[in-house]
Design a protein around this motif. Structure first.
Motif, short mmCIF file in Angstrom:
data_model
loop_
_atom_site.label_atom_id
_atom_site.label_comp_id
_atom_site.label_asym_id
_atom_site.label_seq_id
_atom_site.Cartn_x
_atom_site.Cartn_y
_atom_site.Cartn_z
N CYS A 85 -7.23 -12.74 16.26
CA CYS A 85 -6.61 -11.26 16.43
C CYS A 85 -5.32 -11.15 17.08
N CYS A 101 -4.09 -9.04 18.78
CA CYS A 101 -4.20 -7.92 20.21
C CYS A 101 -4.77 -8.72 21.25
N ASN A 102 -4.56 -7.99 22.19
CA ASN A 102 -5.33 -8.51 23.56
C ASN A 102 -5.66 -7.18 24.36
N CYS A 103 -6.69 -6.42 23.75
CA CYS A 103 -6.86 -5.16 24.25
C CYS A 103 -7.61 -5.34 25.80
N PHE A 122 -9.68 -3.68 26.89
CA PHE A 122 -11.45 -3.56 26.96
C PHE A 122 -12.00 -4.28 25.99
N CYS A 123 -11.39 -5.35 25.52
CA CYS A 123 -11.89 -5.90 24.35
C CYS A 123 -13.11 -6.85 24.80
N ARG A 132 -14.41 -9.33 23.83
CA ARG A 132 -14.48 -10.96 23.69
C ARG A 132 -13.91 -11.48 25.15
N GLY A 192 -13.03 -10.35 16.42
CA GLY A 192 -11.84 -10.66 15.97
C GLY A 192 -11.40 -9.60 14.97
N ASN A 249 -7.49 -3.19 13.67
CA ASN A 249 -6.67 -2.68 14.75
C ASN A 249 -5.81 -1.97 13.85
S1 SF4 Z 1 -10.75 -4.97 20.80
FE1 SF4 Z 1 -10.42 -5.73 18.64
S2 SF4 Z 1 -8.24 -5.23 18.33
FE2 SF4 Z 1 -8.40 -5.44 20.56
S3 SF4 Z 1 -8.24 -7.63 20.98
FE3 SF4 Z 1 -10.64 -7.12 20.92
S4 SF4 Z 1 -10.91 -7.87 18.59
FE4 SF4 Z 1 -8.55 -7.67 18.80
#
Ligand code: SF4
Length: 203
Positions: free
Chosen positions: A22, A24-26, A28-29, A31, A75, A104
């Motif tokens: 991905c 991005c690095n949100c 709130f992610c 992951r 992802g 995203n």
């Molecule tokens: S929430 Fe979605 S868009 Fe944001 S970092 Fe995680 S996987 Fe990527």
């Protein structure tokens, strides 16, 4: 064993986990602090599954059971757009089930071209993370690797999707948006032709 397709407790969809990549690095992610969602097994993949591996996993499911199939996972599924479209076609051939992508919305930046037209006829719903009401906030929350133009690119993609996909939803997470921001988000969606969904934060 890798979790390529999975069910989520309390939900009637089949979910497909294409990649852990991905851009991005949100903030709130999931992951960052979990392994799975809604009781799924771990969604960390040791490699991006091949088309064959994904189809094999789908073949083990009874597609008639599900209200929808969702490209989602840990992802950004549009990181693998070619494979995603092939899998969507594979599913549609077997069962006319609704197919959704949770994204995203930055695929046009990933590929350097318009991607929404490719979804026509295969994807029924695109759900795009709006997450913020302006570019500055978006950068702070989503932290995309593409930099400052990302918010506008995401909105342009959403607008484009309205032309090629029957249903376009944009989401904000309840705990990171105030009621005022949610109202503003609703107005943004209205101007685009999308529907806003305020989704609960998933722990
Ligand atoms: S929430 Fe979605 S868009 Fe944001 S970092 Fe995680 S996987 Fe990527």
């Amino acid at each position: 064993m890798m979790t390529i397709t999975y069910e989520a407790s309390g939900r009637d969809g089949l979910y497909i986990n294409l990649t852990n990549r991905c851009p991005c690095n949100c903030t709130f992610c999931l992951r960052n602090h979990a392994d799975g969602v809604y009781g799924s097994d771990s969604l960390w993949l040791d490699h991006d599954p091949s088309l064959e591996e994904i189809c094999e996993s789908i073949d083990q499911r009874d597609l008639k059971q599900y209200r929808e199939v969702v490209f989602c996972g840990y992802g950004e599924p549009m990181e693998r757009l070619d494979v995603l479209l092939k899998v969507a076609a594979y599913i549609k051939k077997r069962q006319p089930v609704k197919i959704r992508i949770n994204t995203n919305g930055l695929a046009d930046l990933i590929y350097g071209e318009r991607t929404a037209p490719k979804l026509k006829g295969l994807i029924d719903v695109v759900s795009i993370s709006l997450n913020a009401t302006n570019a500055e906030e978006y950068q702070k929350i989503v932290r995309p690797s593409f930099g400052a133009g990302s918010f506008d690119a995401m909105l342009a993609f959403a607008k484009d999707c309205v032309r090629f996909v029957p249903e376009v939803v944009m989401t904000v997470v309840d705990v990171v948006t105030s009621p005022e921001e949610q109202e503003k988000s609703r107005q943004i969606c209205e101007s685009i032709g999308a529907t806003l969904r305020v989704r609960p934060y998933e722990e």
